[in-house]
Design an enzyme around this catalytic site. Structure first.
Site, PDB file in Angstrom:
ATOM      1  N   GLU A 132       0.820  -1.210   0.000  1.00  0.00           N
ATOM      2  CA  GLU A 132       0.000   0.000   0.000  1.00  0.00           C
ATOM      3  C   GLU A 132       0.854   1.261   0.000  1.00  0.00           C
ATOM      4  O   GLU A 132       0.614   2.201  -0.769  1.00  0.00           O
ATOM      5  CB  GLU A 132      -0.925   0.004   1.223  1.00  0.00           C
ATOM      6  CG  GLU A 132      -1.820   1.217   1.312  1.00  0.00           C
ATOM      7  CD  GLU A 132      -2.876   1.211   0.227  1.00  0.00           C
ATOM      8  OE1 GLU A 132      -3.047   2.257  -0.415  1.00  0.00           O
ATOM      9  OE2 GLU A 132      -3.504   0.163   0.019  1.00  0.00           O
ATOM     10  N   ASP A 149       1.019   4.091  -3.018  1.00  0.00           N
ATOM     11  CA  ASP A 149       0.667   5.488  -2.778  1.00  0.00           C
ATOM     12  C   ASP A 149       1.832   6.421  -3.094  1.00  0.00           C
ATOM     13  O   ASP A 149       1.677   7.443  -3.776  1.00  0.00           O
ATOM     14  CB  ASP A 149       0.257   5.679  -1.309  1.00  0.00           C
ATOM     15  CG  ASP A 149      -1.097   5.067  -0.989  1.00  0.00           C
ATOM     16  OD1 ASP A 149      -1.800   4.667  -1.923  1.00  0.00           O
ATOM     17  OD2 ASP A 149      -1.441   4.989   0.197  1.00  0.00           O
ATOM     18  N   SER A 186      -7.147   2.528  -3.888  1.00  0.00           N
ATOM     19  CA  SER A 186      -5.886   3.066  -3.374  1.00  0.00           C
ATOM     20  C   SER A 186      -4.975   3.545  -4.494  1.00  0.00           C
ATOM     21  O   SER A 186      -4.111   4.385  -4.269  1.00  0.00           O
ATOM     22  CB  SER A 186      -5.128   1.995  -2.582  1.00  0.00           C
ATOM     23  OG  SER A 186      -5.678   1.841  -1.307  1.00  0.00           O
TER      24      SER A 186
END
EC number: 3.4.14.10
Length: 627
Positions: A333, A337, A545
């Site tokens: 994650e 990002d 995401s």
């Protein structure tokens, strides 16, 4: 709505949140206004008249009782006091975020916001008396502190103290695959100290917005990162300039971008052609939880393959609430990002906020102080910063099912986002990756009814929520979460757009969603097969995401342009996004739906829809409109 106290359920109508002047949701109105009188103050000394504040009918799904809490365990308790002038803050936020209003862009300073959220002196007096009545020495700066606005009191208490104060029974609860085991050292489980119910004296009930930690269990692994690894074959890197192209709105895009999403693909797809000019003033913030750490070596490999001009540059990491930065453990994650936020916004400075929580609870531990409630911890930390220290664009890719978050906790956290918005900050959250709901979609209030499950904090009307698309031309990707809040009423800025959609679908899914609730998402972007470097290897990652940092990076670039031209930053985005001037320059998505809960989900259609919101950005058109 989650199980709530009888007092709240019996006396509060969601319509009380609507301010008649501007039709905006005033969330603090959900907590009744205290009556300031001498009789109230006298009544405050009777602490035995208890009213239940919140309770769960059963242990929340995924959690199990592990053990009793040792009596010598000490807890740090956060007490939120009712903010005396929050309605004025909500009014101001709406005005300064509405492009048609004369106050547009007149963001508030830290001190101005704090003056609006400060509690009434009577509230302070009553809560102080209550705390003293339970043996808490308010003069002890080692165990008691107050926020600079005065709306939060943090106290260190023993377990017998807090259980008496709240008429609660705390326990150690575990979450994880081996939660039947009593092995407290297991690395596969998380531990929290929580209660299934708590009460407050009638005299203080209306002066408090929330107390934590109490009944909010949705932390760590039960809180979801909204990304996943695409299990289909990872395709080899290719020279996209030599591939056949498809045309998207007059722009040629390599066909390979359909199955290999890279920064170059995104620039071509969304017309992201701009060189930042105000990097000394502008920053982009990325908030990470769950022990997710970005990896700087992976970023250099990513740059080498997809953006050689940025080689040698990086991002900054700020640790919050015991967060870490272990470079030996790259996070999927965090890398997703960071790699896309920094590459799209380059060379805008990026800050990764690594937010921790308390370490796993050990039954013989005596002074574990962190409350392990990540949203509150980060919000308290960021709001304490000076105005110039806060990035004006912040992206977050985590969330919980709305129904798993206690009602007063949702309201309190959402109102804290409003404070950030009032200070000129654009806050973006991913909508989630479960369509209209994952799992069995049953309610957890004891009624066990089937209901679509929106995600919090995305349902908060003071944040901008991002869904996902796929393919070229774009269509809804089937995992893109969207729907309608069961907690927050529909704000006025989206009333026309949402009403038009609801009229178009008629009675579809009647009873499965709250037609008067805040609609999500607000906007969308590509969310499939993003090339990400993880541990030195190329992975294909998908999810909302992926979409959220891309949109946030575009907002950061527009903020750069405005700052370079001595204009205020965009701040709270939603009233602007739903304005006619902006909706007409977005790419409307009208194909596909977001299945879940045993249904095909909400269909995309012309205009706003609860799958892709208003559509996807066209950066150059947005810049021309908003710059």
């Amino acid at each position: 709505m989650p199980a709530s106290s009888q007092s709240l359920k019996g006396r509060i109508s969601p319509m009380r949140w609507l301010l008649p002047i501007i039709g905006f949701a005033s969330l603090s109105a959900a907590i009744p206004s205290p009556q300031y009188s001498s009789s109230t103050h006298s009544h405050a000394k009777r602490w035995g008249d208890l009213v239940q504040r919140h309770s769960w009918p059963a242990v929340p799904k995924g959690w199990k009782f592990h053990s009793d809490v040792p009596e010598d365990y000490k807890m740090t308790l956060r007490i939120g006091l009712k903010q005396h002038r929050f309605d004025a803050l909500a009014n101001t936020l709406f005005q300064i975020s509405d492009p048609s209003h004369t106050r547009y862009g007149a963001h508030l300073s830290k001190s101005q916001v704090e003056s609006l959220v400060a509690p009434h002196a009577t509230s302070v007096s009553i809560i102080d008396d209550w705390l003293r009545g339970h043996g808490i020495d308010l003069s002890d700066s080692n165990s008691v502190s107050r926020s600079s606005g005065g709306d939060w009191i943090t106290v260190e208490v023993t377990m017998p103290q807090v259980e008496e104060m709240l008429n609660a029974k705390y326990g150690v609860y575990s979450y994880g695959l081996d939660s039947d085991s009593k092995d407290a050292s297991s690395s596969n489980r998380d531990y929290v100290v929580r209660t299934l119910a708590y009460s407050l004296p009638q005299a203080v009930h209306d002066h408090i917005t929330v107390i934590s930690p109490t009944t909010y269990f949705g932390t760590w692994r039960s809180m979801r990162a909204t990304s996943f690894v695409d299990t289909t074959e990872v395709l080899a890197d290719v020279d996209q300039n030599k591939l056949a192209v498809v045309t998207h709105d007059g722009v040629d895009i390599p066909v390979d971008c359909i199955t290999n999403m890279t920064p170059d693909c995104l620039r071509r797809l969304y017309n992201i052609w701009y060189k930042p000019q105000a990097t000394h003033l502008n920053k982009l913030g990325i908030v990470g939880y769950l022990g997710e750490f970005g990896n700087r070596a992976d970023l250099q490999i990513f740059y080498e393959r997809y953006m050689p001009s940025a080689l040698g540059t990086s991002y900054n990491t700020t640790l919050v609430n015991g967060g870490g930065d272990d470079q030996s453990k790259p996070g999927r994650e965090a890398n997703l990002d960071i790699q896309y936020a920094v590459s799209i916004s380059y060379p805008t400075p990026n800050i990764y906020y690594s937010v921790g929580g308390s370490p796993p609870f050990i039954p013989d531990s005596r002074t574990v102080k962190n409350t392990n409630e990540p949203y509150l911890e980060w919000l308290h930390w960021i709001l304490a910063l000076k105005d110039e220290e806060i990035p004006k664009t912040i992206t977050t890719s985590y969330g919980d099912d709305e129904q798993t978050v206690p009602y007063d906790y949702q309201i309190t956290v959402c109102n804290l986002f409003a404070q950030l918005g009032a200070r000129g900050v654009s806050i973006l959250f991913s909508s989630g990756d479960v369509g209209v709901g994952g799992g069995d979609c049953m309610t957890n209030d004891g009624s066990n009814k089937k209901r679509f499950q929106p995600g919090f904090p995305g349902t908060c009307p003071f944040v901008t929520t991002v869904g996902s698309t796929t393919h070229i031309p774009e269509r809804v990707v089937n995992f893109s979460s969207g729907g309608f809040s069961n907690t927050f009423p529909r704000p006025s800025y989206q009333d026309a757009a949402v009403s038009t959609y609801l009229q178009a679908i008629g009675g579809m899914y009647s009873g499965l969603y709250n037609a008067s609730g805040r609609g999500v998402p607000d906007i969308a972007a590509q969310g499939t097969r993003f090339k990400v470097i993880l541990g030195g290897e190329t992975k294909a990652i998908g999810g909302t995401s992926a979409s959220t940092p891309v949109v946030a990076a575009m907002i950061a670039l527009i903020n750069d342009y405005r700052l370079a031209n001595k204009k205020p930053t965009l701040g709270f985005l939603n009233p602007m996004l739903y304005s006619e001037n902006v909706t007409r320059v977005l790419n409307d998505v009208t194909e596909g739906s977001n299945p879940g809960c045993g249904t095909t989900g909400f269909p995309a259609r012309e205009g706003w829809d609860p799958a892709t919101g208003l559509g996807t950005p066209d950066f150059l058109r947005l810049l021309a409109t908003l710059g």
